[in-house]
Design a protein around this motif. Structure first.
Motif, PDB file in Angstrom:
ATOM      1  N   PRO A  54       0.807  -1.230   0.000  1.00 43.22           N
ATOM      2  CA  PRO A  54       0.000   0.000   0.000  1.00 43.22           C
ATOM      3  C   PRO A  54       0.835   1.273   0.000  1.00 43.22           C
ATOM      4  O   PRO A  54       0.530   2.228  -0.718  1.00 43.22           O
ATOM      5  CB  PRO A  54      -0.825  -0.124   1.291  1.00 43.22           C
ATOM      6  N   GLN A  55       1.912   1.297   0.805  1.00 46.14           N
ATOM      7  CA  GLN A  55       2.722   2.503   0.909  1.00 46.14           C
ATOM      8  C   GLN A  55       3.394   2.868  -0.415  1.00 46.14           C
ATOM      9  O   GLN A  55       3.624   4.042  -0.703  1.00 46.14           O
ATOM     10  CB  GLN A  55       3.812   2.340   1.987  1.00 46.14           C
ATOM     11  N   LEU A  56       3.718   1.872  -1.222  1.00 50.35           N
ATOM     12  CA  LEU A  56       4.394   2.111  -2.494  1.00 50.35           C
ATOM     13  C   LEU A  56       3.422   2.161  -3.658  1.00 50.35           C
ATOM     14  O   LEU A  56       3.599   2.945  -4.603  1.00 50.35           O
ATOM     15  CB  LEU A  56       5.439   1.020  -2.746  1.00 50.35           C
ATOM     16  N   GLY A  58       0.195   2.939  -3.516  1.00 57.28           N
ATOM     17  CA  GLY A  58      -0.769   4.027  -3.443  1.00 57.28           C
ATOM     18  C   GLY A  58      -2.205   3.573  -3.338  1.00 57.28           C
ATOM     19  O   GLY A  58      -3.098   4.220  -3.893  1.00 57.28           O
ATOM     20  N   THR A  61      -5.629   2.916   2.972  1.00 55.73           N
ATOM     21  CA  THR A  61      -5.525   4.111   3.799  1.00 55.73           C
ATOM     22  C   THR A  61      -4.662   3.830   5.021  1.00 55.73           C
ATOM     23  O   THR A  61      -4.377   2.680   5.360  1.00 55.73           O
ATOM     24  CB  THR A  61      -6.918   4.579   4.262  1.00 55.73           C
ATOM     25  N   HIS A  62      -4.289   4.913   5.687  1.00 57.13           N
ATOM     26  CA  HIS A  62      -3.592   4.797   6.957  1.00 57.13           C
ATOM     27  C   HIS A  62      -4.022   5.954   7.846  1.00 57.13           C
ATOM     28  O   HIS A  62      -4.603   6.940   7.378  1.00 57.13           O
ATOM     29  CB  HIS A  62      -2.069   4.788   6.759  1.00 57.13           C
ATOM     30  N   TRP A  71      -2.974   6.339   1.034  1.00 56.86           N
ATOM     31  CA  TRP A  71      -1.546   6.348   0.752  1.00 56.86           C
ATOM     32  C   TRP A  71      -1.291   7.031  -0.598  1.00 56.86           C
ATOM     33  O   TRP A  71      -2.021   6.822  -1.560  1.00 56.86           O
ATOM     34  CB  TRP A  71      -0.998   4.914   0.669  1.00 56.86           C
ATOM     35  N   THR A  72      -0.249   7.830  -0.635  1.00 67.56           N
ATOM     36  CA  THR A  72       0.129   8.485  -1.907  1.00 67.56           C
ATOM     37  C   THR A  72       0.875   7.521  -2.805  1.00 67.56           C
ATOM     38  O   THR A  72       0.606   7.419  -4.005  1.00 67.56           O
ATOM     39  CB  THR A  72       0.997   9.730  -1.644  1.00 67.56           C
ATOM     40  N   GLY A  73       1.824   6.798  -2.226  1.00 72.20           N
ATOM     41  CA  GLY A  73       2.598   5.828  -2.989  1.00 72.20           C
ATOM     42  C   GLY A  73       3.595   6.484  -3.940  1.00 72.20           C
ATOM     43  O   GLY A  73       3.788   7.711  -3.953  1.00 72.20           O
TER      44      GLY A  73
END
Length: 689
Positions: A54-56, A58, A61-62, A71-73
């Motif tokens: 998710p963090q990469l 995008g 949510t967090h 997440w922007t990613g």
């Protein structure tokens, strides 16, 4: 009567299209690595990727300060900001160096923020346009700024123009480009829905042989395909030109049903084309028998139709067009369709080419070397009429010939080598008062009596030198045109009384840089690329790491097995010596795609484009020997000399190299050299002979 290169309107138009296409692709190709990086990150980390994160990727949510935020990613920022800004900077730099790149990138932020789609087309407009305006504005007060105020004026003018253009891009250019992009997307969708997208092969396959492949693929299809990929996760546009199947099928047909050198070389060419992704290698095989273009058209159409049926495509561009690059960019749901498109394209191309070869009197045993020269020189044209002067050679001219210029794209490598060989011949014939220089096409002026140029540059050279005679060559080291030029001098200069036999004993004029004799040309001539070799110039190639050709930059048993790998190997030696950055190696590949650097006598001299001089910190040369030889667009090469030159510093050693490789006995000695010192000694001994 002065003789000029014969050019039809079609060839002239083609030259204009090639230049425009090269400019477009020139903004994309240096940044293909970034496109591939984005494609790989997308492939692995998006929600439907191989390894979702998710963090990469995008997605998801967090919690931030008690609130759920998405997440922007990396995927979205790269495609929205990084890639368009890289394109804009590259385009601006092509127009006005770093200053142009900076203002181009500033302006492009306007189209990025003002639209909802990736702004590749907008970047390709705003980058060069803003850089051009900056160049024009700077010319207004060039030389008029009082000392001490230069930085103030330069910085604020760039900032003000960048801000104004960013606003114009936001308010005007962005919406217009978004509207036009929507129309282009609808056109593509219409072609897909109507099942007529395969018909684009009728244009694409012949255009490839005309060397418009990079212009089409990277100048047009890559920007459109990337925008489509963002929306759908893949795009069929990435495979319209890059599918390696049609070329593979054609070459396999030659393997089974060809004759002579074409049959013998087709197997190796097929491997290079299919695995290495160098599609240009099959162009000479089409040129030997042009009707075979039907096979590649049908093969390309079959591949496209297969992808349409299976709704398959690639995530990002496959560059180069290797099967490995294609598979790496294929999403899981398209793997079957993409693989079948390659197999079926190759099968159809093979079957049609096989029928043509088997039913023709000519089984493909034509002159492969001549076809390769045609491919290199004429960029795919079937006739070499425009490559000769009247009567198939050099015609007699009225008046004497006092100045000869050998022109190439950058004016630092190919033309320098060719000029040295021609200068040797002219000097040996006793015409030491005839000045032979070398220059870039861009710096040519209508002040020369005779212009010698590579075939593919003839259409660009003639308008700059309309008063001169023009001779085109396809072999820099041993072209028969050189002997014809000497014969022309015999007819015009000696018989006309302009050059006497006693001239052979006089000191050579500026530019005679072959034995250490001669005086340096000065002023404008030197600035235009004159070969400077003064009497007291040190004739040393060598040897302590600081020389232009150092022992550590000499490899006697190269590891490369293909043309592209050989360029990489010679370029890496230049990088390792500290002479150039890695960007220069990419420019060497770009140069090879536009103007081949095969010189004849088993020698190739890859070097960067004229725009790549900023990547050179000092002049240097690398030398790699391939005892078994490698295929260089159908020609055998055993010696690859990588060149990086600043301010003509490298030309003295290039003169030695040219003299060595124009002598078969010296080439044989190089083949037998056992150490790097032996190579340096051969060059030094010949240069000081």
């Amino acid at each position: 009567m002065a003789t000029t290169v014969e050019r039809s309107r079609g060839s002239n138009a083609r030259a204009h299209v090639q230049r425009f296409g090269t400019f477009l692709s020139g903004m994309i190709m240096p940044n293909i690595g970034a496109f591939i990086a984005w494609g790989l990150i997308t492939a692995f980390f998006i929600e439907k990727g191989f390894t979702p994160v998710p963090q990469l990727g995008g997605f998801g949510t967090h919690t931030v300060n008690g609130a759920e935020v998405p997440w922007t990613g990396l995927v979205s920022p790269m495609i929205t900001y990084l890639l368009p800004l890289l394109i804009a900077y590259t385009g601006g730099r092509m127009i006005y160096d770093v200053r142009g790149g900076v203002v181009g990138a500033i302006a492009t932020m306007g189209v990025i923020v003002g639209t909802n789609i990736p702004m590749f087309i907008g970047a390709m407009i705003m980058g060069p346009l803003t850089a051009w305006l900056m160049k024009k504005i700077d010319s207004i007060w060039d030389g008029k700024i009082k000392p001490g105020f230069e930085m103030l004026v330069n910085n604020f003018s760039a900032g003000i123009l960048g801000a104004i253009m960013a606003l114009i891009a936001f308010l005007v250019v962005g919406p217009v480009v978004e509207f036009l992009s929507g129309i282009a997307a609808n056109v593509v969708q219409f072609l897909v829905n109507a099942q007529i997208l395969p018909l684009t092969s009728i244009l694409i396959e012949p255009a490839k042989v005309l060397f418009l492949n990079n212009a089409i693929n990277h100048g047009i299809l890559t920007p459109l395909g990337t925008e489509q990929s963002v929306q759908a996760g893949k795009s069929i546009l990435f495979l319209l030109e890059a599918n390696p199947g049609p070329g593979l099928g054609l070459l396999l047909a030659y393997v089974f049903f060809g004759r002579g050198a074409a049959k013998a070389s087709a197997g190796g060419a097929a491997l290079i084309q299919f695995v290495g992704g160098i599609h240009e290698i099959y162009f000479p095989y089409v040129l030997m028998k042009p009707v075979l273009i039907v096979a590649t058209i049908c093969g390309g159409a079959t591949g496209i139709l297969t992808n349409v049926i299976f709704n398959s495509g690639l995530r990002a561009p496959a560059a180069p067009g290797s099967i490995i690059a294609v598979w790496l960019q294929t999403p899981p749901d398209s793997f079957i369709g993409v693989t079948l498109s390659v197999i079926l394209a190759a099968t159809v191309s093979f079957l049609i080419a096989s029928v043509i070869l088997r039913t023709s009197k000519d089984k493909g045993e034509g002159d492969l070397s001549a076809a390769t020269s045609q491919m290199e020189g004429m960029k795919g044209k079937k006739s070499s009429v425009a490559s000769t002067l009247t009567g198939g050679g050099v015609a007699t001219a009225q008046g004497t010939i006092n100045t000869i210029v050998f022109a190439c794209d950058a004016g630092m490598g190919s033309s320098a080598m060719g000029a040295s060989v021609l200068r040797n011949k002219i000097k040996a014939a006793g015409f030491s008062d005839v000045k032979v220089t070398n220059a870039s096409i861009a710096s040519l002026t209508d002040t020369y009596d005779l212009v010698v140029v590579h075939q593919d540059l003839a259409a660009r050279a003639e308008p700059k030198t309309p008063s001169a005679q023009h001779v085109t060559v396809d072999n820099f080291m041993g072209s028969p045109r050189y002997d014809e030029i000497v014969e022309l001098l015999e007819q015009t200069n000696r018989e006309g009384g302009a050059a006497s036999a006693e001239a052979a004993g006089e000191a050579p004029s500026a530019g005679a840089g072959t034995t250490g004799a001669g005086t340096a040309a000065t002023g404008a001539a030197a600035g235009a690329g004159t070969w400077v070799a003064p009497d007291d110039a040190p004739h040393t190639a060598a040897g302590n790491g600081d020389g232009i050709l150092a022992e550590r930059s000499i490899v006697l048993d190269g590891s490369a097995s293909s043309q592209a790998a050989a360029i990489e190997e010679s370029g890496k030696l230049l990088v390792d010596s500290g002479a150039v950055t890695g960007d220069y190696v990419a420019a060497m590949h770009e140069r090879e795609r536009s103007v081949p650097t095969y010189m004849g006598n088993f020698l190739a001299i890859p070097h960067g484009t004229n725009e790549a001089k900023d990547f050179i910190s000092r002049s240097a040369i690398s030398f790699v020997r391939y005892p078994e030889g490698i295929d260089w667009n159908g020609k055998p090469v055993k010696f690859v000399v990588g060149i990086a030159g600043r301010n003509n510093e490298h030309l003295n050693i290039l003169s030695s190299i040219a003299k060595v490789f124009s002598d078969q006995e010296q080439v044989a000695r190089l083949e037998q050299a056992r150490s790097a010192r032996d190579v340096l000694d051969i060059f030094d001994r010949v240069n000081n002979a």
